[in-house]
Design a protein around this motif. Sequence first.
Motif, PDB file in Angstrom:
ATOM      1  N   THR A  90      67.508  15.241 -38.404  1.00 14.16           N
ATOM      2  CA  THR A  90      68.523  14.274 -38.005  1.00 14.16           C
ATOM      3  C   THR A  90      68.107  13.633 -36.694  1.00 14.16           C
ATOM      4  O   THR A  90      67.960  14.316 -35.693  1.00 14.16           O
ATOM      5  N   PHE A  91      67.931  12.316 -36.712  1.00 14.80           N
ATOM      6  CA  PHE A  91      67.448  11.621 -35.528  1.00 14.80           C
ATOM      7  C   PHE A  91      68.614  11.173 -34.655  1.00 14.80           C
ATOM      8  O   PHE A  91      69.556  10.565 -35.134  1.00 14.80           O
ATOM      9  N   LYS A  92      68.558  11.514 -33.381  1.00 10.25           N
ATOM     10  CA  LYS A  92      69.557  11.054 -32.435  1.00 10.25           C
ATOM     11  C   LYS A  92      69.276   9.596 -32.087  1.00 10.25           C
ATOM     12  O   LYS A  92      68.171   9.246 -31.700  1.00 10.25           O
ATOM     13  N   ALA A  93      70.270   8.755 -32.219  1.00 13.64           N
ATOM     14  CA  ALA A  93      70.085   7.319 -32.066  1.00 13.64           C
ATOM     15  C   ALA A  93      69.627   6.958 -30.658  1.00 13.64           C
ATOM     16  O   ALA A  93      69.987   7.598 -29.684  1.00 13.64           O
ATOM     17  N   ILE A  94      68.832   5.898 -30.578  1.00 17.66           N
ATOM     18  CA  ILE A  94      68.307   5.402 -29.313  1.00 17.66           C
ATOM     19  C   ILE A  94      68.764   3.955 -29.172  1.00 17.66           C
ATOM     20  O   ILE A  94      68.290   3.082 -29.890  1.00 17.66           O
ATOM     21  N   PHE A  95      69.705   3.715 -28.278  1.00 14.53           N
ATOM     22  CA  PHE A  95      70.199   2.351 -28.091  1.00 14.53           C
ATOM     23  C   PHE A  95      70.448   2.105 -26.601  1.00 14.53           C
ATOM     24  O   PHE A  95      71.582   2.202 -26.127  1.00 14.53           O
ATOM     25  N   PRO A  96      69.377   1.786 -25.843  1.00 13.63           N
ATOM     26  CA  PRO A  96      69.524   1.548 -24.403  1.00 13.63           C
ATOM     27  C   PRO A  96      70.571   0.479 -24.108  1.00 13.63           C
ATOM     28  O   PRO A  96      70.618  -0.569 -24.755  1.00 13.63           O
ATOM     29  N   GLY A  97      71.416   0.746 -23.122  1.00 18.84           N
ATOM     30  CA  GLY A  97      72.408  -0.221 -22.681  1.00 18.84           C
ATOM     31  C   GLY A  97      73.610  -0.357 -23.574  1.00 18.84           C
ATOM     32  O   GLY A  97      74.547  -1.093 -23.239  1.00 18.84           O
ATOM     33  N   LEU A  98      73.621   0.344 -24.722  1.00 24.47           N
ATOM     34  CA  LEU A  98      74.710   0.185 -25.683  1.00 24.47           C
ATOM     35  C   LEU A  98      75.512   1.472 -25.852  1.00 24.47           C
ATOM     36  O   LEU A  98      76.132   1.690 -26.886  1.00 24.47           O
ATOM     37  N   ASP A  99      75.470   2.331 -24.836  1.00 22.21           N
ATOM     38  CA  ASP A  99      76.283   3.551 -24.841  1.00 22.21           C
ATOM     39  C   ASP A  99      76.790   3.776 -23.420  1.00 22.21           C
ATOM     40  O   ASP A  99      76.435   4.742 -22.755  1.00 22.21           O
ATOM     41  N   GLU A 100      77.640   2.874 -22.971  1.00 22.90           N
ATOM     42  CA  GLU A 100      78.061   2.895 -21.578  1.00 22.90           C
ATOM     43  C   GLU A 100      78.971   4.076 -21.251  1.00 22.90           C
ATOM     44  O   GLU A 100      79.099   4.446 -20.086  1.00 22.90           O
ATOM     45  N   ASN A 101      79.607   4.679 -22.256  1.00 26.57           N
ATOM     46  CA  ASN A 101      80.438   5.858 -21.980  1.00 26.57           C
ATOM     47  C   ASN A 101      79.676   7.166 -22.191  1.00 26.57           C
ATOM     48  O   ASN A 101      80.253   8.246 -22.101  1.00 26.57           O
ATOM     49  N   ASN A 102      78.375   7.080 -22.499  1.00 29.54           N
ATOM     50  CA  ASN A 102      77.489   8.252 -22.589  1.00 29.54           C
ATOM     51  C   ASN A 102      78.010   9.330 -23.539  1.00 29.54           C
ATOM     52  O   ASN A 102      77.907  10.529 -23.257  1.00 29.54           O
ATOM     53  N   ASP A 103      78.535   8.914 -24.685  1.00 30.37           N
ATOM     54  CA  ASP A 103      79.012   9.892 -25.663  1.00 30.37           C
ATOM     55  C   ASP A 103      78.017  10.109 -26.797  1.00 30.37           C
ATOM     56  O   ASP A 103      78.307  10.821 -27.756  1.00 30.37           O
ATOM     57  N   PHE A 142      75.065 -11.072 -22.554  1.00 34.42           N
ATOM     58  CA  PHE A 142      74.163 -11.720 -21.601  1.00 34.42           C
ATOM     59  C   PHE A 142      73.326 -10.682 -20.867  1.00 34.42           C
ATOM     60  O   PHE A 142      73.769  -9.560 -20.620  1.00 34.42           O
ATOM     61  N   GLY A 143      72.110 -11.077 -20.502  1.00 35.78           N
ATOM     62  CA  GLY A 143      71.256 -10.233 -19.682  1.00 35.78           C
ATOM     63  C   GLY A 143      69.944 -10.932 -19.403  1.00 35.78           C
ATOM     64  O   GLY A 143      69.614 -11.955 -20.019  1.00 35.78           O
ATOM     65  N   LEU A 144      69.178 -10.386 -18.467  1.00 35.55           N
ATOM     66  CA  LEU A 144      67.897 -10.974 -18.094  1.00 35.55           C
ATOM     67  C   LEU A 144      66.810 -10.558 -19.074  1.00 35.55           C
ATOM     68  O   LEU A 144      66.806  -9.440 -19.588  1.00 35.55           O
ATOM     69  N   ASP A 145      65.875 -11.466 -19.303  1.00 33.94           N
ATOM     70  CA  ASP A 145      64.721 -11.210 -20.170  1.00 33.94           C
ATOM     71  C   ASP A 145      63.467 -11.565 -19.379  1.00 33.94           C
ATOM     72  O   ASP A 145      62.882 -12.627 -19.546  1.00 33.94           O
ATOM     73  N   MET A 146      63.042 -10.647 -18.523  1.00 29.63           N
ATOM     74  CA  MET A 146      61.919 -10.925 -17.634  1.00 29.63           C
ATOM     75  C   MET A 146      60.572 -10.914 -18.350  1.00 29.63           C
ATOM     76  O   MET A 146      59.620 -11.534 -17.885  1.00 29.63           O
ATOM     77  N   ASN A 147      60.466 -10.189 -19.478  1.00 31.12           N
ATOM     78  CA  ASN A 147      59.186 -10.175 -20.196  1.00 31.12           C
ATOM     79  C   ASN A 147      59.150 -11.184 -21.340  1.00 31.12           C
ATOM     80  O   ASN A 147      58.205 -11.198 -22.133  1.00 31.12           O
ATOM     81  N   ASN A 148      60.175 -12.003 -21.473  1.00 34.20           N
ATOM     82  CA  ASN A 148      60.155 -13.206 -22.311  1.00 34.20           C
ATOM     83  C   ASN A 148      59.946 -12.940 -23.797  1.00 34.20           C
ATOM     84  O   ASN A 148      59.346 -13.754 -24.504  1.00 34.20           O
ATOM     85  N   ASN A 149      60.468 -11.820 -24.294  1.00 31.61           N
ATOM     86  CA  ASN A 149      60.337 -11.530 -25.726  1.00 31.61           C
ATOM     87  C   ASN A 149      61.634 -11.790 -26.490  1.00 31.61           C
ATOM     88  O   ASN A 149      61.774 -11.364 -27.637  1.00 31.61           O
ATOM     89  N   ARG A 169      67.642  -4.777 -20.604  1.00 33.91           N
ATOM     90  CA  ARG A 169      68.350  -3.500 -20.550  1.00 33.91           C
ATOM     91  C   ARG A 169      68.653  -2.931 -21.934  1.00 33.91           C
ATOM     92  O   ARG A 169      69.089  -1.789 -22.048  1.00 33.91           O
ATOM     93  N   PHE A 170      68.396  -3.700 -22.988  1.00 33.88           N
ATOM     94  CA  PHE A 170      68.590  -3.204 -24.349  1.00 33.88           C
ATOM     95  C   PHE A 170      67.274  -2.821 -25.023  1.00 33.88           C
ATOM     96  O   PHE A 170      67.262  -2.431 -26.186  1.00 33.88           O
ATOM     97  N   GLU A 171      66.157  -2.920 -24.301  1.00 27.96           N
ATOM     98  CA  GLU A 171      64.851  -2.711 -24.922  1.00 27.96           C
ATOM     99  C   GLU A 171      64.519  -1.231 -25.092  1.00 27.96           C
ATOM    100  O   GLU A 171      64.848  -0.399 -24.250  1.00 27.96           O
ATOM    101  N   ASN A 172      63.813  -0.941 -26.183  1.00 29.26           N
ATOM    102  CA  ASN A 172      63.312   0.408 -26.444  1.00 29.26           C
ATOM    103  C   ASN A 172      61.882   0.312 -26.959  1.00 29.26           C
ATOM    104  O   ASN A 172      61.560  -0.551 -27.778  1.00 29.26           O
ATOM    105  N   ASP A 173      61.015   1.194 -26.465  1.00 30.22           N
ATOM    106  CA  ASP A 173      59.636   1.237 -26.949  1.00 30.22           C
ATOM    107  C   ASP A 173      59.249   2.689 -27.194  1.00 30.22           C
ATOM    108  O   ASP A 173      60.100   3.581 -27.197  1.00 30.22           O
ATOM    109  N   GLU A 174      57.972   2.931 -27.403  1.00 29.58           N
ATOM    110  CA  GLU A 174      57.487   4.279 -27.690  1.00 29.58           C
ATOM    111  C   GLU A 174      56.516   4.765 -26.622  1.00 29.58           C
ATOM    112  O   GLU A 174      55.663   5.604 -26.877  1.00 29.58           O
ATOM    113  N   GLU A 175      56.663   4.246 -25.413  1.00 29.66           N
ATOM    114  CA  GLU A 175      55.787   4.604 -24.310  1.00 29.66           C
ATOM    115  C   GLU A 175      56.519   5.495 -23.313  1.00 29.66           C
ATOM    116  O   GLU A 175      57.744   5.451 -23.195  1.00 29.66           O
TER     117      GLU A 175
END
Length: 429
Positions: free
Chosen positions: A90-103, A134-141, A146-152
């Motif tokens: 069972t994989f625990k979901a990964i959603f940066p910036g989309l769990d502001e109440n940390n539950d 709304f949010g900043l996109d400094m790497n222009n993708n 703040r919602f980005e997720n990678d494997e690094e």
Amino acid sequence: GITGHPCAHARMINVARRGYPWFLFAEAFSVDPDYATDVFITDGSGEFDYESLARGRFEFVDDNADQDRYPDWDRNNANQRAGWDDGRTTFKAIFPGLDENNDGVSDFNQNDNLWPDYDEPFLKYSVDPPEYLFGLDMNNNTVVDRFENDEEADYPYKRDHRGYNVYGGAEVLRGVTLKLGHMNEWMLSKDRQSRSVYGLLTLEKDYAGLGKLRFFDYAKVVKDDIADDLVQWEQLPNVKGGLVRFSDPLLAQNTTANSAYVSFDYTGIERFHFINKLKYDTYHQRDARPGYEDTARLLGLINKADYRMRFGKNLLFEPKFKSMYLRKEGFPGTTDRKELSEILFLVLKYGMFGKTWTELGVQGTLFRDKLEETNDFEGLVYAFQLSNVSDFMGYKLTSNVGFRTETQYFEGRTKTGSVAFMTVFAGVE
């Protein structure tokens, strides 16, 4: 070390200065392509597995983009398998910036079912789709940082990158801030570079007895051919959410881009709420490129209002209305959209026995697809729910049982569905 390369380096320096109303920040960094903080380890038989990240390596710097208690690694070692439960089934979901109440549950699916809340009847009033955020996109993708997720591993800066970033600004008026900056970074192993000049204007102001105004405008001139690919959490209706690979469309190789957002929350009348949001993004190509439109744009507009009326001690009636407009066009690899939704909610709530409530609800929807009329429909939803709140062994238990039926009327056809549900939530106060 590595043959021919005795060591790989990672260097960084940050300098900041603040003296109201001015501020200044500068950073420089360099991370070699071969820089690593993992080591190969043996399995129970003493063998090395050089091909499997899950079994063959131990990483000393976690990948934990969403900053929760679970690292994001798919690892065999128990210390780094926290993103997985039940023997990695069972994989625990990964959603940066989309769990502001940390539950540990996405803010877009708080009841943890097969429907995102912004697409589920009645819940969709409070939850807006991610396109409107709304949010900043400094790497222009095209993905908010703040919602980005990678494997690094979570290094301060990306491996194989070198560069600098400088910005400064001031609070020009009370609640109004202006920031101007320049960023330049390049890859060490490839001939790829990202250069940008950018500005950010923010305004946040409370008006007593009226409401709160927010305004953000992020403008930049960019030349960026570095691909910043991601692995993003996504949930479509009728399926459990999961990680989906996202490829950088390289939309900003020679581009003028702007992202504007304005919202106003009206609170001038007791028990009445009126919320307005507008987001407008544009990417204008400064030269002709095959496969790219001259201008890509996203326009999102939300207006919603609700009023709470109480009759006696136990009867509550709450009418709500929500209007959503979305226009999205010119983004490579995505379908153009031009949609309007008008939704009316009528909710009646009656209290019984102190901690038990009966709820009746009606939702009416008018949906118009301006690009494909066959998707137009009018919809009706009827729902009944019985709720109870009780205490059990130090926990606050909320139990819901109910029934919901939905009908959508398309041109020449009708779509009907019903669902019965029972849920129990346990929490602490």
